[in-house]
Design a protein around this motif. Structure first.
Motif, PDB file in Angstrom:
ATOM      1  N   THR A   7      15.603 108.344  13.108  1.00 47.05           N
ATOM      2  CA  THR A   7      15.853 108.375  11.672  1.00 47.05           C
ATOM      3  C   THR A   7      16.378 109.726  11.219  1.00 47.05           C
ATOM      4  N   ARG A  10      21.721 113.360  10.786  1.00 49.57           N
ATOM      5  CA  ARG A  10      22.239 114.190   9.700  1.00 49.57           C
ATOM      6  C   ARG A  10      23.391 113.455   9.025  1.00 49.57           C
ATOM      7  N   PHE A  11      23.373 113.447   7.709  1.00 47.26           N
ATOM      8  CA  PHE A  11      24.443 112.818   6.940  1.00 47.26           C
ATOM      9  C   PHE A  11      25.058 113.903   6.062  1.00 47.26           C
ATOM     10  N   LEU A  13      27.410 115.169   3.251  1.00 45.50           N
ATOM     11  CA  LEU A  13      27.884 114.548   2.014  1.00 45.50           C
ATOM     12  C   LEU A  13      28.498 115.582   1.084  1.00 45.50           C
ATOM     13  N   ASP A  30      26.599 106.004  -0.359  1.00 44.80           N
ATOM     14  CA  ASP A  30      26.029 107.071   0.471  1.00 44.80           C
ATOM     15  C   ASP A  30      24.539 107.236   0.232  1.00 44.80           C
ATOM     16  N   SER A  34      21.416 106.056   3.094  1.00 39.99           N
ATOM     17  CA  SER A  34      20.973 107.261   3.798  1.00 39.99           C
ATOM     18  C   SER A  34      19.464 107.458   3.789  1.00 39.99           C
ATOM     19  N   MET A  37      17.528 109.597   6.490  1.00 37.92           N
ATOM     20  CA  MET A  37      18.417 110.577   7.111  1.00 37.92           C
ATOM     21  C   MET A  37      18.231 111.944   6.458  1.00 37.92           C
ATOM     22  N   ARG A  39      19.954 114.551   4.569  1.00 35.57           N
ATOM     23  CA  ARG A  39      21.185 114.717   3.800  1.00 35.57           C
ATOM     24  C   ARG A  39      21.568 116.193   3.731  1.00 35.57           C
ATOM     25  N   ASP A  71      30.661 111.834   5.544  1.00 36.60           N
ATOM     26  CA  ASP A  71      31.486 111.116   4.577  1.00 36.60           C
ATOM     27  C   ASP A  71      32.950 111.483   4.818  1.00 36.60           C
ATOM     28  N   THR A 319      21.799  98.943   5.227  1.00 33.83           N
ATOM     29  CA  THR A 319      21.164 100.082   5.878  1.00 33.83           C
ATOM     30  C   THR A 319      20.894  99.784   7.347  1.00 33.83           C
ATOM     31  N   ARG A 323      22.436 101.687  10.634  1.00 33.50           N
ATOM     32  CA  ARG A 323      21.527 102.279  11.615  1.00 33.50           C
ATOM     33  C   ARG A 323      21.805 101.777  13.029  1.00 33.50           C
TER      34      ARG A 323
END
Length: 331
Positions: A7, A10-11, A13, A30, A34, A37, A39, A71, A319, A323
């Motif tokens: 989980t 890294r996202f 954004l 987003d 997320s 995650m 962020r 993104d 989601t 994943r």
């Protein structure tokens, strides 16, 4: 399975992702997918910022071999930053809209953005698009063998009560050339009927260029109960976008059983409404004329909207789909 440290993807954004003054479908997507995650928000005038140091420092701080989702607005315009890190990270890029498809770009800028995007997507371990149509376009455009599809979800909502069932029209979209408000207003002005149009969305410099009409109101961006109230009071949802990758506002309208006349949103709309050619003012005017003057047409649109309402996917499903894509990048 998606357990433990899986989980901790890294996202990366854009820093304005949660700005209530400028909500967008991409930002909502987003934030909703997320959950769980990490962020990482990066400031910049994306997609081609003057200062890329925030993104460089963010990516440099992630250990080798980690799964990172970025993104596309942040990633796709700066291959000089992203591609070197793609060689050491398990990088996935989420494309909401190909950069060169933004309306109003001069040819040289569009060509540059397209070339930058191609470099980034070809270097990525995975590419995610938000609709089957968008994924097919990205595959052809950039010569990619496989692009994953994760469509947006929809929250359940009560059926809209409307006003008199006919005249109150709603459009939810940023006031930009790509969203086609000019096409929509001109089409409505050709229809002999009593109508009112509410255009919900952030005000942009494009606003003064729209055809003036006191039957059109611009309340600005709405969220929460204010946005719910706007949907509830609508009789028909309209969207004249010149380009979309999905069109989340359409499924938000369909979730409320609202009839829809729109362009550029085949995947979101499905069989739930009338799809007209993008930029075709005459086709929009013809569909709207049918709406105002043909009871059978209106009744049919309402039935189609409610059938589509029953088949909309949820955010939990979206989601989980994302994943699974990201989990497949792990050794």
């Amino acid at each position: 399975m998606w357990r433990g440290r899986a989980t901790n993807v890294r996202f990366v954004l854009p820093a304005d992702v949660g700005d209530p003054a400028g909500p967008s479908g991409g930002n909502v997507y987003d934030l909703r997918v997320s959950a769980g995650m990490d962020r990482l928000l990066v400031a910049g005038d994306w997609p081609r910022p003057h200062d890329v140091s925030a993104l460089e420092q963010t990516l440099a701080g992630i250990p080798d071999g980690e799964v990172v989702l970025v993104d596309g607005l942040v990633a796709c315009g700066v291959p000089e930053v992203v591609v070197p890190h793609a060689r050491r990270l398990r990088l996935a890029v989420l494309v909401h809209l190909p950069l060169a498809d933004e309306t109003g770009l001069d040819p040289a800028t569009a060509e540059l953005l397209d070339r930058c995007e191609r470099q980034v997507l070809r270097a990525a371990s995975a590419v995610v698009a938000t609709s089957p149509t968008a994924a097919a376009g990205i595959r052809v455009r950039h010569g990619l063998a496989n692009v994953h599809v994760v469509v947006p979800g929809t929250d359940p909502a009560p059926v809209a009560t409307g006003t008199d069932g006919v005249r109150n029209l709603l459009c939810v979209a940023s006031i930009t050339p790509r969203k086609g408000h000019d096409v929509l207003v001109r089409a409505l002005q050709r229809v002999e009927a009593d109508w009112r149009l509410t255009c919900v969305g952030p005000h942009r410099p494009f606003l003064p260029q729209l055809p003036p009409d006191d039957r059109v109101s611009f309340p600005g961006p709405l969220t929460g109960e204010a946005l719910n109230s706007a949907y509830a009071a609508a009789d028909l949802f309209v969207l004249a976008s010149r380009a979309e990758t999905y069109g989340m506002v359409v499924t938000e309208a369909l979730a409320r059983g609202l009839p829809v006349i729109a362009s550029s949103v085949p995947d979101a709309l499905g069989d739930g409404g009338v799809l007209v050619p993008a930029g075709d003012e005459s086709a929009f005017a013809a569909a709207l004329t049918c709406w105002f003057h043909d009871q059978t047409f209106r009744d049919g649109l309402r039935v189609r909207a409610r059938v589509r309402r029953a088949s909309l996917s949820t955010w939990d499903e979206s989601t989980q789909d994302l994943r699974r894509v990201l989990a497949s990048l792990r050794p």
